[in-house]
Write a protein that holds these residues in place. Structure first.
Motif, PDB file in Angstrom:
ATOM      1  N   ARG A 143       2.316   1.725  -3.469  1.00  0.00           N
ATOM      2  CA  ARG A 143       1.291   2.117  -4.443  1.00  0.00           C
ATOM      3  C   ARG A 143       0.882   3.574  -4.262  1.00  0.00           C
ATOM      4  O   ARG A 143       0.815   4.344  -5.233  1.00  0.00           O
ATOM      5  N   ASP A 144       0.648   3.979  -3.014  1.00  0.00           N
ATOM      6  CA  ASP A 144       0.082   5.301  -2.754  1.00  0.00           C
ATOM      7  C   ASP A 144       1.138   6.392  -2.555  1.00  0.00           C
ATOM      8  O   ASP A 144       0.832   7.571  -2.744  1.00  0.00           O
ATOM      9  N   GLN A 145       2.359   6.007  -2.131  1.00  0.00           N
ATOM     10  CA  GLN A 145       3.404   6.991  -1.823  1.00  0.00           C
ATOM     11  C   GLN A 145       2.810   8.152  -1.015  1.00  0.00           C
ATOM     12  O   GLN A 145       2.818   9.315  -1.435  1.00  0.00           O
ATOM     13  N   PRO A 146       2.310   7.869   0.204  1.00  0.00           N
ATOM     14  CA  PRO A 146       1.525   8.856   0.939  1.00  0.00           C
ATOM     15  C   PRO A 146       2.332   9.824   1.810  1.00  0.00           C
ATOM     16  O   PRO A 146       1.739  10.602   2.560  1.00  0.00           O
ATOM     17  N   ALA A 170       0.834  -1.208   0.000  1.00  0.00           N
ATOM     18  CA  ALA A 170       0.000   0.000   0.000  1.00  0.00           C
ATOM     19  C   ALA A 170       0.868   1.257   0.000  1.00  0.00           C
ATOM     20  O   ALA A 170       0.556   2.235  -0.690  1.00  0.00           O
ATOM     21  N   LEU A 171       1.948   1.239   0.765  1.00  0.00           N
ATOM     22  CA  LEU A 171       2.842   2.401   0.799  1.00  0.00           C
ATOM     23  C   LEU A 171       3.500   2.629  -0.561  1.00  0.00           C
ATOM     24  O   LEU A 171       3.634   3.769  -1.015  1.00  0.00           O
TER      25      LEU A 171
END
Length: 313
Positions: free
Chosen positions: A264-267, A261-262
């Motif tokens: 994919r999203d690069q949050p 998730a990290l």
């Protein structure tokens, strides 16, 4: 410069802070704790080892002294709050040295909301010595330790590594905000800031967590400084990325689901998160070109320009 004149100058430039009922001037400062677990870290920096004062000046030395301590608090996903500073000033430095040193310390402290609440000064015939002791608070989720990694975790970095001796070792960016953002988004199993080098610091995590890891050579983000340094050092950019110290990026482990998730999203604003390996049962390994080999955890930081980096525990 008389010591008490310097202390008076420091006090005149230390603003009031609601977290500090009593600041510099008494035998101790008095803080108002928030009721969360207290984080404490300290680093001692010396001219000739961590910086060359004649080349970089006292302001840069002060900035680094505060920044490296902030990086330790970031590694625990904590909130920095207050600092005390002890300095041994060279007798020939003059008042301007002490003042510029303090300006550098305060610049970084102010950027991260840290109150400088006291310390000590002395002068001697030796080189400049700066010790910062930093206090912080754990968040409601608690501090992130080195001991929580487990087989199956992804090993991740907050940025590229290697070649810091070309100048970045003097201007580290403590990843305090980034750590807090990650801590809020996912379950961080283990974390450490990269001071001794990628391989050595990952090994610190593995020792505390009692597991192993495999690093993927092709996935390690190599800083442009490492590429430039490799042109004259006789080492490859990868060797610098693995062994050079004082990058002060964060290395952390998370579950595969959280890691995906990290990625994919690069949050996390300002950084590009990278997966560099996975935790396994035991050992430290490097996978390169389809082959896996043991990886020595020792730091191989280049010792150039007179700098000799610390062996930090």
């Amino acid at each position: 410069m008389p010591e008490f004149d310097y202390i008076a100058w420091l006090r005149s430039r230390t603003p009031a802070d609601p977290r500090v009922p009593v600041g510099p001037g008494d035998d101790c400062a008095v803080l108002a704790p928030a009721g969360r677990p207290l984080l404490v870290t300290t680093d001692l920096l010396t001219d000739g080892t961590d910086f060359i004062l004649a080349e970089v000046g006292p302001r840069a030395a002060g900035r680094k002294a505060m920044a490296v301590n902030l990086s330790d608090v970031a590694a625990m996903a904590g909130v920095p709050t207050a600092a005390v500073v002890a300095v041994a000033l060279p007798r020939g430095g003059g008042r301007s040295l002490g003042e510029e040193l303090y300006v550098g310390i305060r610049e970084v402290a102010d950027e991260f909301g840290v109150a400088v609440v006291g310390g000590d000064t002395n002068s001697w015939e030796g080189a400049l010595v700066v010790t910062v002791t930093l206090l912080g608070e754990a968040t409601a989720r608690g501090p992130v330790l080195r001991s929580g990694a487990k087989p199956g975790d992804w090993v991740m970095l907050t940025g590229p590594v290697g070649g810091s001796i070309r100048g970045r070792h003097l201007t580290p960016t403590p990843r305090v905000r980034e750590a807090l953002r990650l801590h809020n988004l996912v379950d961080l199993h283990a974390m450490i800031d990269l001071s001794d080098g990628l391989a050595a610091d990952l090994n610190h995590v593995l020792e505390e967590s009692r597991c192993g890891a495999v690093l993927d050579a092709a996935a390690i983000p190599i800083h442009a400084d490492a590429v430039e340094l490799a042109k004259t050092s006789g080492k490859t950019p990868l060797a610098h990325a693995l062994g050079d110290g004082e990058d002060f990026e964060l290395l952390f482990t998370v579950s595969a689901a959280d890691g995906a998730a990290l990625l994919r999203d690069q949050p996390v604003p300002g950084v590009t998160l990278a997966k560099v390996g996975e935790c396994v049962g035991e050992g430290l390994w490097l996978e390169e070109g389809g082959a896996r080999r043991p990886l020595a955890p020792a730091s191989t930081q280049a010792k150039a320009c007179g700098y000799q980096f610390r062996d930090r525990l």
